[in-house]
Design an enzyme around this catalytic site. Structure first.
Site, short mmCIF file in Angstrom:
data_model
loop_
_atom_site.label_atom_id
_atom_site.label_comp_id
_atom_site.label_asym_id
_atom_site.label_seq_id
_atom_site.Cartn_x
_atom_site.Cartn_y
_atom_site.Cartn_z
N ARG A 85 -13.37 3.17 1.53
CA ARG A 85 -14.19 2.69 0.41
C ARG A 85 -13.32 2.54 -0.84
NH1 ARG A 85 -16.86 6.34 -1.22
NH2 ARG A 85 -16.61 7.93 0.37
N TYR A 213 -14.24 -3.07 5.66
CA TYR A 213 -14.35 -1.64 5.98
C TYR A 213 -15.80 -1.16 5.89
CZ TYR A 213 -14.40 3.34 5.60
OH TYR A 213 -14.74 4.66 5.81
N GLY A 214 -16.17 -0.25 6.79
CA GLY A 214 -17.51 0.31 6.93
C GLY A 214 -18.31 0.42 5.65
N LYS A 222 -23.97 2.81 2.89
CA LYS A 222 -23.91 3.40 1.56
C LYS A 222 -24.57 2.50 0.51
CE LYS A 222 -22.14 6.87 3.37
NZ LYS A 222 -20.95 7.66 3.30
N HIS A 242 -27.01 11.97 0.47
CA HIS A 242 -25.81 11.95 1.33
C HIS A 242 -25.78 13.25 2.14
CE1 HIS A 242 -21.14 11.38 1.50
NE2 HIS A 242 -21.73 10.80 2.52
N SER A 264 -17.74 12.86 1.70
CA SER A 264 -17.20 12.16 2.87
C SER A 264 -16.00 12.92 3.43
CB SER A 264 -16.74 10.76 2.46
OG SER A 264 -17.79 10.06 1.89
N CYS A 266 -15.79 15.73 5.05
CA CYS A 266 -15.78 17.19 4.89
C CYS A 266 -16.52 17.87 6.03
CB CYS A 266 -16.39 17.60 3.55
SG CYS A 266 -15.33 17.22 2.14
N GLY A 267 -16.68 17.19 7.16
CA GLY A 267 -17.21 17.86 8.34
C GLY A 267 -18.72 17.72 8.55
N ASP A 293 -25.11 11.73 8.18
CA ASP A 293 -24.57 11.19 6.92
C ASP A 293 -25.62 10.96 5.84
OD1 ASP A 293 -22.31 10.30 5.43
OD2 ASP A 293 -22.86 8.22 5.81
N ASN A 380 -8.36 7.95 7.90
CA ASN A 380 -9.78 7.58 7.81
C ASN A 380 -10.19 6.68 8.98
OD1 ASN A 380 -12.33 7.71 6.50
ND2 ASN A 380 -11.99 5.68 5.62
N ARG A 382 -12.05 5.55 12.25
CA ARG A 382 -13.47 5.82 12.49
C ARG A 382 -13.89 5.44 13.90
NH1 ARG A 382 -16.68 8.11 8.10
NH2 ARG A 382 -15.16 8.26 6.44
N ARG A 413 -15.40 21.06 -0.64
CA ARG A 413 -14.12 21.50 -0.09
C ARG A 413 -13.41 22.22 -1.22
NH1 ARG A 413 -10.61 19.49 4.06
NH2 ARG A 413 -12.14 18.04 4.89
N PHE A 506 -16.47 25.43 12.16
CA PHE A 506 -17.01 24.79 13.37
C PHE A 506 -18.23 25.56 13.89
CE2 PHE A 506 -12.41 23.75 13.14
CZ PHE A 506 -12.59 22.45 12.71
O1 SAT Z 1 -17.04 4.63 4.63
S1 SAT Z 1 -18.36 5.21 4.67
O2 SAT Z 1 -18.89 5.21 3.30
O3 SAT Z 1 -19.22 4.44 5.51
C1 SAT Z 1 -18.29 6.81 5.22
C2 SAT Z 1 -18.09 7.75 4.12
O4 SAT Z 1 -17.12 7.64 3.36
O5 SAT Z 1 -18.93 8.67 3.95
MN MN Z 2 -20.75 9.67 4.11
#
Ligand code: SAT
Ligand code: MN
Length: 598
Positions: A85, A213-214, A222, A242, A264, A266-267, A293, A380, A382, A413, A506
């Site tokens: 992003r 990108y996603g 988002k 989120h 984003s 962070c698990g 998410d 990053n 995916r 974090r 975990f």
């Molecule tokens: O790249 S995305 O925004 O889809 C995933 C993320 O960063 O939380």
């Molecule tokens: Mn996210």
């Protein structure tokens, strides 16, 4: 002659088209601006997907992975400058700058449209323009909302098909309801200097140019489900957050749901798919995944908050996903998965750092792997995969009414200061705890990694309006008739003097979640401190956990001096929002400051 030129210029149309005039007019006006060679109305069918995949395999957009080990799965390599992003190029365009707030980059709607339309002009020449009707949330759910994304990227179509309920059913709902969020996207030239992600919340419109990108290109995610939806949610009395959503089934067979916000990378995906530690499994504990998410929550008739996951798939971070960190994710992505920017083994299997087996021979850029030139997978990188393939996917994830939330969790974090877990005293204090969230930056956005920044409720990159108004909106839920869940803060990322994580994380995180749910039921003990209620070692179930006493002590300690400094910096942060910041939140900050003493 003229007529002939017009004939040639008119794009060929395939697919259903629409009976909804406003949608047909918009598609026509976008086509007039972008001048595609063809227009395709997506129906979401298998045949349509197969044709798109074949086209992308033929032109190299997708690379087929090993059919035996990864059936139906593909690798996509993005442009190396287009891997995350771009928060510095993301804008919220409201009539009044203050409505976007200091937490967003702002442009006037007129300037935003002018700038974007100049980029879109003629950008689809020679390309096919895809019209993607989609629904965020179960198609029958009243909480769900629809949108239409127009894009020139078949990769975006294939990903939207996994991440949303896309196609004919969504189009029928849109035609029935008449309203929808408009998203216009083009990959353009993938030039970082000609890249913008713009939101027009007052018009329920998104324009995104120059990235595939996603988070920049899958506009249902988002852009719609957080930035635009947060604006709608404020107007209509709900929350677009989120957050992951998970269900925890205890040995008595009761399931309680938790919504948890983390920045984003962070698990969230790992926590949403948690596998209980052995001792818990033996007793019959189970964890169910609803979403990893995004969470849309609204008050039900009983005053509780009910949540749906607006998405239909996972767009998860591949690096670090392993048999130890997330076996459910590994099982989920064994087939029918699109991998983006991972490495490859000699026999064409996807590979990333942290994977327990295999050796990379090709890196994410497509070069021979050479460890001196960086990781095999982009940090990053995916995977995109249908939630239905997840072994822990809850049967209630498709419930139109959503699931009732028993606890809200915020987490960042934080290498120091912040204890493993604490509970806010009440809703107002909980909103302050969310507003106070800080986290080190990750590779999910371009820019420096590992820098501490304020990320209230993990929404810094995603809140479509002024944070001061957002906090006020959160506070407004505390009213007669509501049965609000308690709010907690966790930190899995505390480090010792040697730089190593103190908490194993975990599956072991279930120990903390059990305490959280017991607190929600009024069953577990805690000590009161100025920052909230902390468990003592005895209050947590630590059976079978090999954790050194000093580490536990650090994890559960409240450091008064450190928190004084933290609250000074939080006060300065809240002041940045000026008079718009709700007095109730400033008062709450003041209460904690005086409890901390001088
Ligand atoms: O790249 S995305 O925004 O889809 C995933 C993320 O960063 O939380
Ligand atoms: Mn996210």
């Amino acid at each position: 002659m003229n007529a002939q030129v017009q004939d040639v210029a008119k794009p060929a149309v395939t697919g259903s088209g629409t009976s909804l005039r406003s949608l047909a007019d918009w598609v026509e006006s976008v086509a007039a601006l972008t001048r595609p060679a063809a227009i395709h109305w997506c129906d979401g069918s298998d045949a349509e997907n197969a044709a798109l995949i074949a086209k992308m395999e033929a032109d190299g957009t997708l690379i087929r992975l090993n059919e035996e080990t990864n059936p139906g799965s593909w690798l996509h390599r993005s442009h190396p400058d287009d891997v995350a992003r771009v928060e510095h190029l993301t804008f919220v365009c409201t009539s009044e700058q203050d409505d976007a707030g200091p937490n967003n980059h702002w442009m006037s709607p007129a300037d935003g449209h002018a700038q974007m339309d100049a980029l879109f002009e003629g950008c689809m020449e020679g390309r096919t323009m895809y019209v993607i009707p989609y629904c965020m949330g179960p198609i029958e759910s009243k909480i769900a909302r629809c949108g239409v994304e127009i894009t020139d990227s078949p990769y975006v179509v294939a990903n939207m098909r996994i991440m949303t309920r896309m196609g004919a059913a969504a189009l029928s709902r849109i035609e029935r309801e008449g309203g929808f969020v408009r998203g216009l996207h083009s990959t353009g030239e993938l030039d970082p200097n000609r890249r913008f992600i713009m939101h027009f919340p007052e018009e329920l419109t998104i324009k995104s140019y120059g990235s595939g990108y996603g988070g920049n290109a899958l506009l249902g995610k988002k852009c719609h489900a957080l930035r635009i939806a947060s604006h709608q949610a404020r107007q209509e009395g709900w929350l677009a957050e989120h957050m992951l959503i998970l269900g925890i089934e205890n040995p008595q067979g009761e399931t309680h749901y938790i919504a948890a916000a983390f920045p984003s990378a962070c698990g969230k995906t790992n926590l949403a798919m948690l596998i209980p530690p052995e001792g818990y499994r033996e007793k019959g504990w189970k964890v169910w995944t609803i979403g990893d998410d995004i969470c849309w929550m609204r008050p039900g008739p009983d005053g509780r908050l009910y949540a749906i996951n607006p998405e239909a798939g996972f767009f998860g971070v591949a690096p670090g996903t392993s048999a130890k960190s997330n076996p459910n994710a590994l099982a989920t992505i064994r087939k029918n998965t699109i991998f983006t920017n991972v490495g490859l083994t000699a026999d064409n299997q996807p590979w990333w750092e942290g994977l327990d087996e295999g050796q990379p021979v090709i890196d994410w850029r497509g070069n021979d792997y050479d460890c001196s030139r960086g990781p095999a997978a982009h940090p990053n990188a995916r995977f995109t995969v249908s939630a239905k393939q997840c072994p822990s996917y809850s049967e209630h994830a498709e419930d139109p009414t959503g699931v009732p939330i028993s606890a809200i969790v915020f987490g960042g974090r934080r290498a120091s200061l912040v204890p493993l877990v604490f509970e806010a005293r009440d809703w107002t204090h909980g909103v302050l705890v969310g507003a106070a969230m800080g986290s080190e930056t990750t590779a999910a956005a371009t820019g420096q990694v590992g820098v501490m920044r304020r990320d209230p409720m993990a929404m810094k990159p995603f809140c479509g309006y002024n944070f001061a108004d957002y906090f006020a909106h959160w506070l407004s839920f505390d009213r007669p008739g509501m049965k609000l869940p308690p709010i907690f803060h966790v930190n899995w990322f505390r480090k010792g003097a040697d730089g190593r994580f103190l908490w194993p994380g975990f599956g072991e995180n279930l120990r903390v979640l059990e305490w959280i749910l017991d607190r929600a039921e009024g069953r577990a003990g805690a000590v009161e401190t100025p920052i909230g209620h902390l468990p003592r070692a005895d209050d947590l179930n630590l059976d079978g956990l090999d954790l050194d006493g000093a580490a536990l002590q650090t994890l559960l300690t409240f450091d008064r001096d450190g928190w004084r400094a933290e609250f000074d910096s939080l006060g300065a942060y809240l002041d940045e929002f000026g008079a718009r910041m709700p007095q109730a939140l400033k008062d709450e900050h003041g209460r904690v400051v005086s409890a901390l003493g001088r």
